[in-house]
Structures are given as structure tokens and as C-alpha cells.
Design a protein around this motif. Structure first.
Motif, PDB file in Angstrom:
ATOM      1  N   ALA A 140       0.857  -1.193   0.000  1.00  0.00           N
ATOM      2  CA  ALA A 140       0.000   0.000   0.000  1.00  0.00           C
ATOM      3  C   ALA A 140       0.887   1.236   0.000  1.00  0.00           C
ATOM      4  O   ALA A 140       1.311   1.719   1.055  1.00  0.00           O
ATOM      5  CB  ALA A 140      -0.911   0.005   1.217  1.00  0.00           C
ATOM      6  N   HIS A 141       1.202   1.720  -1.180  1.00  0.00           N
ATOM      7  CA  HIS A 141       2.090   2.881  -1.316  1.00  0.00           C
ATOM      8  C   HIS A 141       1.544   4.074  -0.537  1.00  0.00           C
ATOM      9  O   HIS A 141       0.375   4.416  -0.640  1.00  0.00           O
ATOM     10  CB  HIS A 141       2.255   3.251  -2.788  1.00  0.00           C
ATOM     11  CG  HIS A 141       3.117   4.441  -3.006  1.00  0.00           C
ATOM     12  ND1 HIS A 141       4.470   4.403  -2.802  1.00  0.00           N
ATOM     13  CD2 HIS A 141       2.815   5.712  -3.363  1.00  0.00           C
ATOM     14  CE1 HIS A 141       4.971   5.598  -3.053  1.00  0.00           C
ATOM     15  NE2 HIS A 141       3.986   6.409  -3.402  1.00  0.00           N
ATOM     16  N   ASN A 142       2.412   4.674   0.289  1.00  0.00           N
ATOM     17  CA  ASN A 142       2.036   5.879   1.027  1.00  0.00           C
ATOM     18  C   ASN A 142       3.272   6.731   1.248  1.00  0.00           C
ATOM     19  O   ASN A 142       4.398   6.243   1.207  1.00  0.00           O
ATOM     20  CB  ASN A 142       1.336   5.536   2.354  1.00  0.00           C
ATOM     21  CG  ASN A 142       2.214   4.743   3.289  1.00  0.00           C
ATOM     22  OD1 ASN A 142       3.173   5.271   3.817  1.00  0.00           O
ATOM     23  ND2 ASN A 142       1.896   3.462   3.472  1.00  0.00           N
ATOM     24  N   THR A 143       3.082   7.994   1.484  1.00  0.00           N
ATOM     25  CA  THR A 143       4.211   8.926   1.598  1.00  0.00           C
ATOM     26  C   THR A 143       4.997   8.732   2.885  1.00  0.00           C
ATOM     27  O   THR A 143       6.197   8.968   2.915  1.00  0.00           O
ATOM     28  CB  THR A 143       3.737  10.384   1.503  1.00  0.00           C
ATOM     29  OG1 THR A 143       2.725  10.607   2.474  1.00  0.00           O
ATOM     30  CG2 THR A 143       3.226  10.705   0.120  1.00  0.00           C
ATOM     31  N   PHE A 144       4.330   8.316   3.956  1.00  0.00           N
ATOM     32  CA  PHE A 144       5.041   8.109   5.219  1.00  0.00           C
ATOM     33  C   PHE A 144       6.079   6.998   5.083  1.00  0.00           C
ATOM     34  O   PHE A 144       7.243   7.171   5.454  1.00  0.00           O
ATOM     35  CB  PHE A 144       4.055   7.781   6.352  1.00  0.00           C
ATOM     36  CG  PHE A 144       4.727   7.534   7.669  1.00  0.00           C
ATOM     37  CD1 PHE A 144       5.310   8.573   8.374  1.00  0.00           C
ATOM     38  CD2 PHE A 144       4.792   6.248   8.201  1.00  0.00           C
ATOM     39  CE1 PHE A 144       5.942   8.352   9.587  1.00  0.00           C
ATOM     40  CE2 PHE A 144       5.419   6.014   9.413  1.00  0.00           C
ATOM     41  CZ  PHE A 144       5.996   7.068  10.109  1.00  0.00           C
ATOM     42  N   CYS A 145       5.663   5.856   4.557  1.00  0.00           N
ATOM     43  CA  CYS A 145       6.608   4.747   4.361  1.00  0.00           C
ATOM     44  C   CYS A 145       7.677   5.119   3.346  1.00  0.00           C
ATOM     45  O   CYS A 145       8.846   4.765   3.507  1.00  0.00           O
ATOM     46  CB  CYS A 145       5.870   3.486   3.921  1.00  0.00           C
ATOM     47  SG  CYS A 145       4.918   2.701   5.219  1.00  0.00           S
ATOM     48  N   ASP A 146       7.289   5.832   2.314  1.00  0.00           N
ATOM     49  CA  ASP A 146       8.249   6.276   1.305  1.00  0.00           C
ATOM     50  C   ASP A 146       9.319   7.166   1.937  1.00  0.00           C
ATOM     51  O   ASP A 146      10.506   7.021   1.656  1.00  0.00           O
ATOM     52  CB  ASP A 146       7.519   7.016   0.186  1.00  0.00           C
ATOM     53  CG  ASP A 146       8.421   7.285  -0.997  1.00  0.00           C
ATOM     54  OD1 ASP A 146       9.199   6.384  -1.366  1.00  0.00           O
ATOM     55  OD2 ASP A 146       8.354   8.406  -1.541  1.00  0.00           O
ATOM     56  N   PHE A 147       8.896   8.075   2.811  1.00  0.00           N
ATOM     57  CA  PHE A 147       9.831   8.956   3.514  1.00  0.00           C
ATOM     58  C   PHE A 147      10.772   8.136   4.400  1.00  0.00           C
ATOM     59  O   PHE A 147      11.988   8.361   4.391  1.00  0.00           O
ATOM     60  CB  PHE A 147       9.068   9.982   4.363  1.00  0.00           C
ATOM     61  CG  PHE A 147       9.959  10.835   5.205  1.00  0.00           C
ATOM     62  CD1 PHE A 147      10.646  11.899   4.661  1.00  0.00           C
ATOM     63  CD2 PHE A 147      10.123  10.556   6.570  1.00  0.00           C
ATOM     64  CE1 PHE A 147      11.480  12.676   5.445  1.00  0.00           C
ATOM     65  CE2 PHE A 147      10.955  11.330   7.352  1.00  0.00           C
ATOM     66  CZ  PHE A 147      11.633  12.398   6.790  1.00  0.00           C
ATOM     67  N   LEU A 148      10.223   7.212   5.187  1.00  0.00           N
ATOM     68  CA  LEU A 148      11.059   6.382   6.056  1.00  0.00           C
ATOM     69  C   LEU A 148      12.056   5.547   5.260  1.00  0.00           C
ATOM     70  O   LEU A 148      13.222   5.420   5.641  1.00  0.00           O
ATOM     71  CB  LEU A 148      10.194   5.466   6.919  1.00  0.00           C
ATOM     72  CG  LEU A 148       9.510   6.101   8.116  1.00  0.00           C
ATOM     73  CD1 LEU A 148       8.640   5.078   8.826  1.00  0.00           C
ATOM     74  CD2 LEU A 148      10.518   6.677   9.080  1.00  0.00           C
ATOM     75  N   LEU A 149      11.586   4.976   4.169  1.00  0.00           N
ATOM     76  CA  LEU A 149      12.487   4.172   3.346  1.00  0.00           C
ATOM     77  C   LEU A 149      13.604   5.025   2.753  1.00  0.00           C
ATOM     78  O   LEU A 149      14.758   4.601   2.705  1.00  0.00           O
ATOM     79  CB  LEU A 149      11.720   3.472   2.228  1.00  0.00           C
ATOM     80  CG  LEU A 149      10.831   2.322   2.663  1.00  0.00           C
ATOM     81  CD1 LEU A 149       9.974   1.860   1.498  1.00  0.00           C
ATOM     82  CD2 LEU A 149      11.650   1.176   3.216  1.00  0.00           C
TER      83      LEU A 149
END
Length: 191
Positions: free
Chosen positions: A114-123
Motif C-alpha cells: 500500500a504505497h504511502n508517503t510516510f513509508c516512502d519517507f522512512l524508506l
């Protein structure tokens, strides 16, 4: 519990290096060459830190094994000695590194599902060591997970290396102690 403690410093270094060198490489989207150089430096420092921590974890676990073995010989067992807490075992080097990668694995799987900006930022900034290399190739996020076994292997091999070298030292120490005991007993008989 001892494996969680062993995984704490590698996890912190993973995040620190991802925020610094590897995170900076993501900032240089215009100059890909500079970004790749920073990424390589960060990945090299991460691998070196895992070698250092893996080796040190192996050394300290063999020391604990030797110390607990002496306690067992003298029949002074405590809870840690009975359960062999913190003692050397080759698989622990791999498990410690895997534990340090668990937060990354969880966030990467969530991001892929589930693509989301929070996980993208953490990654991108906390776990850039695995997320950034494949962004230059526009590869799938699932491919990022292939770097975990490499990092686990680096730490595991270093753990075994550190444990082996410390075991050799402990054997020499034990041999010197036996020699000293024999000389001391011999002097007592003569004196």
C-alpha cells in the motif's frame, strides 16, 4: 534478549548512515554521479560497521561463554549461566543482523502493498541503504529486500570470525593458566 541488545547498535548505525550519506545521495537527483558516489560511500560505511559490530558481538559472546564455563565448573550457576544467555553460537550472528533489519522489512512490505508517503519517507531517509540503490534503476520495491540477506551475511560472517579469534585467545589463556598451576604445584612440593 541478548540478541536484541546486540542488534541495537547496528540498527542505530543503519539509520544514522541512511540519514547522512545515503540520504544525501537521494537529494542529488540532478547530479546522479555525485548521488551514486555518496550512496557507495554510505553502503561501504554500513558494511564496515556491520563487520565491526559483528566481530565485536562474536568476541564478547565467546568471552561470556568462557566466563560461564568457569562458573559451571565451580558449580556457581546463576540464571544467565543456566540458560546460556549471551553465550556464543554461530547462528546468533545471523539472527542479530536479521533482527536489526526487521523494522526495514516491515516498512518495505507495507510500502509495496500500500504505497504511502510516510513509508516512502522512512524508506528514503531511515532505510536508504536498501531503498536507494534500486531507485536509480527504477526497480520494484520488492527488489530492495534482496539487500537484507547480504547485510545479514556480512554480520554473521564477522560474528563467526570474531568468535573464532576470541576462542583461540581463550584457549591460549587456559593453556597458560594450566602451565602456571603446574609450576605453582611443583614449587609447593619442592618447598
Amino acid at each position: 534478549m541478548d540478541m536484541l541488545a546486540g542488534a541495537a547498535f547496528p540498527l542505530m548505525l543503519m539509520i544514522i548512515l541512511s540519514v547522512s550519506f545515503i540520504g544525501m545521495s537521494a537529494a542529488f537527483t540532478d547530479d546522479k554521479l555525485l548521488g551514486i558516489v555518496l550512496l557507495c560511500i554510505g553502503e561501504g560505511l554500513l558494511a564496515a560497521s556491520y563487520v565491526i559490530f559483528g566481530r565485536q558481538n562474536g568476541v564478547s559472546s565467546v568471552r561470556k561463554l568462557a566466563r560461564n564455563a568457569k562458573k559451571r565448573e565451580m558449580q556457581k550457576e546463576d540464571r544467565q549461566t543456566r540458560f546460556k544467555t549471551g553465550e556464543y553460537s554461530a547462528y546468533k550472528g545471523f539472527v542479530i543482523a536479521l533482527i536489526s533489519c526487521v523494522p526495514y522489512i516491515i516498512i518495505q512490505v507495507i510500502e509495496c502493498c500500500a504505497h504511502n508517503t510516510f513509508c516512502d519517507f522512512l524508506l528514503q531517509y531511515a532505510f536508504g541503504w536498501a531503498a536507494c540503490p534500486f531507485t536509480y534503476m527504477d526497480a520494484s520495491g520488492w527488489l530492495n529486500l534482496t539487500l537484507v540477506p547480504a547485510l545479514v551475511a556480512v554480520h554473521g560472517v564477522a560474528y563467526i570470525w570474531g568468535g573464532h579469534s576470541e576462542w583461540q585467545k581463550q584457549l591460549k589463556i587456559a593453556e597458560l593458566e594450566k602451565t602456571a598451576d603446574k609450576k605453582g604445584k611443583k614449587r609447593q612440593k619442592e618447598g
